[in-house]
Design a protein around this motif. Structure first.
Motif, PDB file in Angstrom:
ATOM      1  N   GLN A 200      68.633  16.402  27.290  1.00  0.00           N
ATOM      2  CA  GLN A 200      69.283  15.987  26.051  1.00  0.00           C
ATOM      3  C   GLN A 200      70.795  16.206  26.120  1.00  0.00           C
ATOM      4  N   SER A 201      71.201  17.359  26.609  1.00  0.00           N
ATOM      5  CA  SER A 201      72.638  17.657  26.712  1.00  0.00           C
ATOM      6  C   SER A 201      73.336  16.693  27.662  1.00  0.00           C
ATOM      7  N   ILE A 202      72.682  16.371  28.768  1.00  0.00           N
ATOM      8  CA  ILE A 202      73.285  15.473  29.759  1.00  0.00           C
ATOM      9  C   ILE A 202      73.461  14.076  29.188  1.00  0.00           C
ATOM     10  N   VAL A 203      72.432  13.570  28.495  1.00  0.00           N
ATOM     11  CA  VAL A 203      72.519  12.196  27.979  1.00  0.00           C
ATOM     12  C   VAL A 203      73.384  12.099  26.727  1.00  0.00           C
ATOM     13  N   TYR A 204      73.627  13.239  26.046  1.00  0.00           N
ATOM     14  CA  TYR A 204      74.523  13.222  24.889  1.00  0.00           C
ATOM     15  C   TYR A 204      75.997  13.161  25.298  1.00  0.00           C
ATOM     16  N   LEU A 205      76.329  13.748  26.452  1.00  0.00           N
ATOM     17  CA  LEU A 205      77.729  13.936  26.839  1.00  0.00           C
ATOM     18  C   LEU A 205      78.559  12.651  26.875  1.00  0.00           C
ATOM     19  N   PRO A 206      78.049  11.526  27.410  1.00  0.00           N
ATOM     20  CA  PRO A 206      78.897  10.319  27.469  1.00  0.00           C
ATOM     21  C   PRO A 206      79.399   9.844  26.118  1.00  0.00           C
ATOM     22  N   HIS A 207      78.678  10.161  25.051  1.00  0.00           N
ATOM     23  CA  HIS A 207      79.113   9.741  23.719  1.00  0.00           C
ATOM     24  C   HIS A 207      80.489  10.297  23.369  1.00  0.00           C
ATOM     25  N   PHE A 208      80.816  11.467  23.891  1.00  0.00           N
ATOM     26  CA  PHE A 208      82.062  12.139  23.543  1.00  0.00           C
ATOM     27  C   PHE A 208      83.233  11.711  24.435  1.00  0.00           C
ATOM     28  N   LEU A 209      82.973  10.828  25.382  1.00  0.00           N
ATOM     29  CA  LEU A 209      84.051  10.292  26.211  1.00  0.00           C
ATOM     30  C   LEU A 209      84.669   9.088  25.514  1.00  0.00           C
ATOM     31  N   SER A 210      85.976   8.968  25.584  1.00  0.00           N
ATOM     32  CA  SER A 210      86.645   7.813  24.975  1.00  0.00           C
ATOM     33  C   SER A 210      86.438   6.584  25.861  1.00  0.00           C
ATOM     34  N   TRP A 211      86.652   5.414  25.255  1.00  0.00           N
ATOM     35  CA  TRP A 211      86.501   4.178  26.012  1.00  0.00           C
ATOM     36  C   TRP A 211      87.564   4.050  27.099  1.00  0.00           C
ATOM     37  N   VAL A 212      88.680   4.723  26.934  1.00  0.00           N
ATOM     38  CA  VAL A 212      89.711   4.709  27.976  1.00  0.00           C
ATOM     39  C   VAL A 212      89.173   5.356  29.253  1.00  0.00           C
ATOM     40  N   ILE A 213      88.506   6.490  29.111  1.00  0.00           N
ATOM     41  CA  ILE A 213      87.926   7.179  30.271  1.00  0.00           C
ATOM     42  C   ILE A 213      86.829   6.339  30.898  1.00  0.00           C
ATOM     43  N   ILE A 214      85.980   5.740  30.043  1.00  0.00           N
ATOM     44  CA  ILE A 214      84.874   4.934  30.563  1.00  0.00           C
ATOM     45  C   ILE A 214      85.394   3.694  31.287  1.00  0.00           C
ATOM     46  N   ALA A 215      86.449   3.081  30.749  1.00  0.00           N
ATOM     47  CA  ALA A 215      87.060   1.940  31.429  1.00  0.00           C
ATOM     48  C   ALA A 215      87.633   2.368  32.778  1.00  0.00           C
ATOM     49  N   GLY A 216      88.277   3.535  32.821  1.00  0.00           N
ATOM     50  CA  GLY A 216      88.811   4.042  34.085  1.00  0.00           C
ATOM     51  C   GLY A 216      87.721   4.289  35.109  1.00  0.00           C
ATOM     52  N   ILE A 217      86.591   4.889  34.658  1.00  0.00           N
ATOM     53  CA  ILE A 217      85.459   5.111  35.563  1.00  0.00           C
ATOM     54  C   ILE A 217      84.914   3.783  36.079  1.00  0.00           C
ATOM     55  N   SER A 218      84.840   2.797  35.192  1.00  0.00           N
ATOM     56  CA  SER A 218      84.339   1.474  35.584  1.00  0.00           C
ATOM     57  C   SER A 218      85.231   0.840  36.647  1.00  0.00           C
ATOM     58  N   PHE A 219      86.541   0.957  36.483  1.00  0.00           N
ATOM     59  CA  PHE A 219      87.461   0.398  37.478  1.00  0.00           C
ATOM     60  C   PHE A 219      87.319   1.110  38.818  1.00  0.00           C
ATOM     61  N   LEU A 220      87.167   2.436  38.784  1.00  0.00           N
ATOM     62  CA  LEU A 220      87.006   3.186  40.029  1.00  0.00           C
ATOM     63  C   LEU A 220      85.722   2.802  40.759  1.00  0.00           C
ATOM     64  N   LEU A 221      84.683   2.513  39.991  1.00  0.00           N
ATOM     65  CA  LEU A 221      83.391   2.180  40.606  1.00  0.00           C
ATOM     66  C   LEU A 221      83.275   0.716  41.010  1.00  0.00           C
ATOM     67  N   LEU A 222      83.853  -0.189  40.204  1.00  0.00           N
ATOM     68  CA  LEU A 222      83.534  -1.610  40.345  1.00  0.00           C
ATOM     69  C   LEU A 222      84.671  -2.495  40.837  1.00  0.00           C
TER      70      LEU A 222
END
Length: 328
Positions: free
Chosen positions: A138-160
């Motif tokens: 539960q803690s692991i799957v909750y964590l992404p909610h607290f990340l901003s879309w800026v961080i998620i976009a950055g992760i997406s660029f690094l991966l894709l």
């Protein structure tokens, strides 16, 4: 005889009015008693009520400018009224169909792929017997909610990213040609949905886990005695037990079907996918914030709100029609 009849009518009227006064006093005293008894609960509600009043109801006054040629110098009360001119301009704009298509497709894909996922995850977590393992997941799957879309976009660029992304580098090492995830129109919508699924699935399970926990455990015991498998128990007990919650959340989701998330789309969009990435939010940003067409973009926002309201009313009517509770 007439005087007596008039006297009786006056008496009846006086008694009736007295009864109404007494009834009103009883209601007021009961209301006061309830407020006094549950004062701390109402105090807890106060921040939420103030939030909706300040940020939801008071700003509705600004809807007026969608029927005006609003000028910041003249103000709302003195700006020129233009009626439905902005709506006509929007509906006859060649971009309208593109915006509507992109917004609806992203929302529908989210409904099909993302909406059922928290339900499935909540049911799976409910079947986990180890409390330590369950809470860890539960803690692991909750964590992404607290990340901003800026961080998620950055992760997406690094991966894709096509040339430097980790996934494409791995594909090249395996002898597979790299794929343009970020600049491919055919995959852009699915990329947004995938990001939503990763970020919000865990957070969405909170309500469904609470609903599953409210299902009567004796029903499961009776099903076990009858020889029902886990899948049968889920299908015939768990899902019917949380059906009302699913319907209510689905109706509420329909109310925001025209909102796909400005920040996410704005960060992930680029020139190569502009034909499928342009949605109502980005259109309002360009024309309203950057170009200063406040009245025109307010009309666009009002159109979105009306569509959401209509869908909520229709969905709630169908829910009532089929014997469900609905949202009102």
């Amino acid at each position: 005889m007439i005087e007596r009849l008039c006297f009786e009518l006056e008496t009846v009227s006086t008694v009736t009015s007295s009864a109404k006064v007494i009834e009103k006093k009883k209601k007021r005293s009961k209301l006061y008693a309830d407020l006094k008894r549950d004062k701390f609960l109402y105090l807890l509600m106060l921040p939420g009520i103030l939030f909706f009043i300040i940020f939801k109801f008071i700003p509705m006054w600004g809807i007026i400018i969608s029927f005006q040629e609003y000028s910041p110098y003249q103000g709302i009360l003195n700006s020129e009224w233009v009626g439905l001119t902005h709506f006509e301009r929007f509906f006859t704009n060649p971009d309208f169909l593109i915006l509507f298509r992109n917004t609806m497709m992203i929302s529908l894909l989210n409904l099909v792929f993302f909406f059922p996922l928290p339900i499935l995850l909540a049911i799976l977590l409910n079947e986990v017997r180890s409390k330590v393992f369950k809470r860890s997941i539960q803690s692991i799957v909750y964590l992404p909610h607290f990340l901003s879309w800026v961080i998620i976009a950055g992760i997406s660029f690094l991966l894709l990213a096509e040339s430097t992304g980790i996934i494409n580098l791995l594909l090249e090492k395996l002898g597979v040609k790299s794929f343009d995830f970020l600049t491919n129109e055919s995959t852009f919508w699915y990329l947004l949905v995938g990001q939503n699924m990763w970020k919000e699935t865990g957070w969405g399970t909170i309500i469904f886990l609470a609903a599953v926990a409210g299902v009567n455990p004796q029903l499961y015991e009776a099903a076990k005695i009858d020889g029902a498998s886990k899948l049968r128990q889920i299908w015939h007990i768990t899902l019917p037990g949380i059906k009302n919650v699913i319907i209510v959340l689905f109706i509420l989701r329909l109310g925001s079907i025209m909102d796909v998330g400005f920040e996410q789309v704005f960060l992930m969009a680029n020139g190569a996918v502009s034909n499928v990435a342009d949605v109502f939010e980005t259109y309002v940003y360009r024309n309203g914030i950057q170009s200063g067409q406040f009245s025109y973009t307010t009309a666009v926002g009002l159109f979105k709100s009306i569509i959401g309201l209509v869908l909520v009313v229709i969905a709630n009517w169908f829910a009532k029609r089929f014997g469900e509770e609905g949202i009102y």
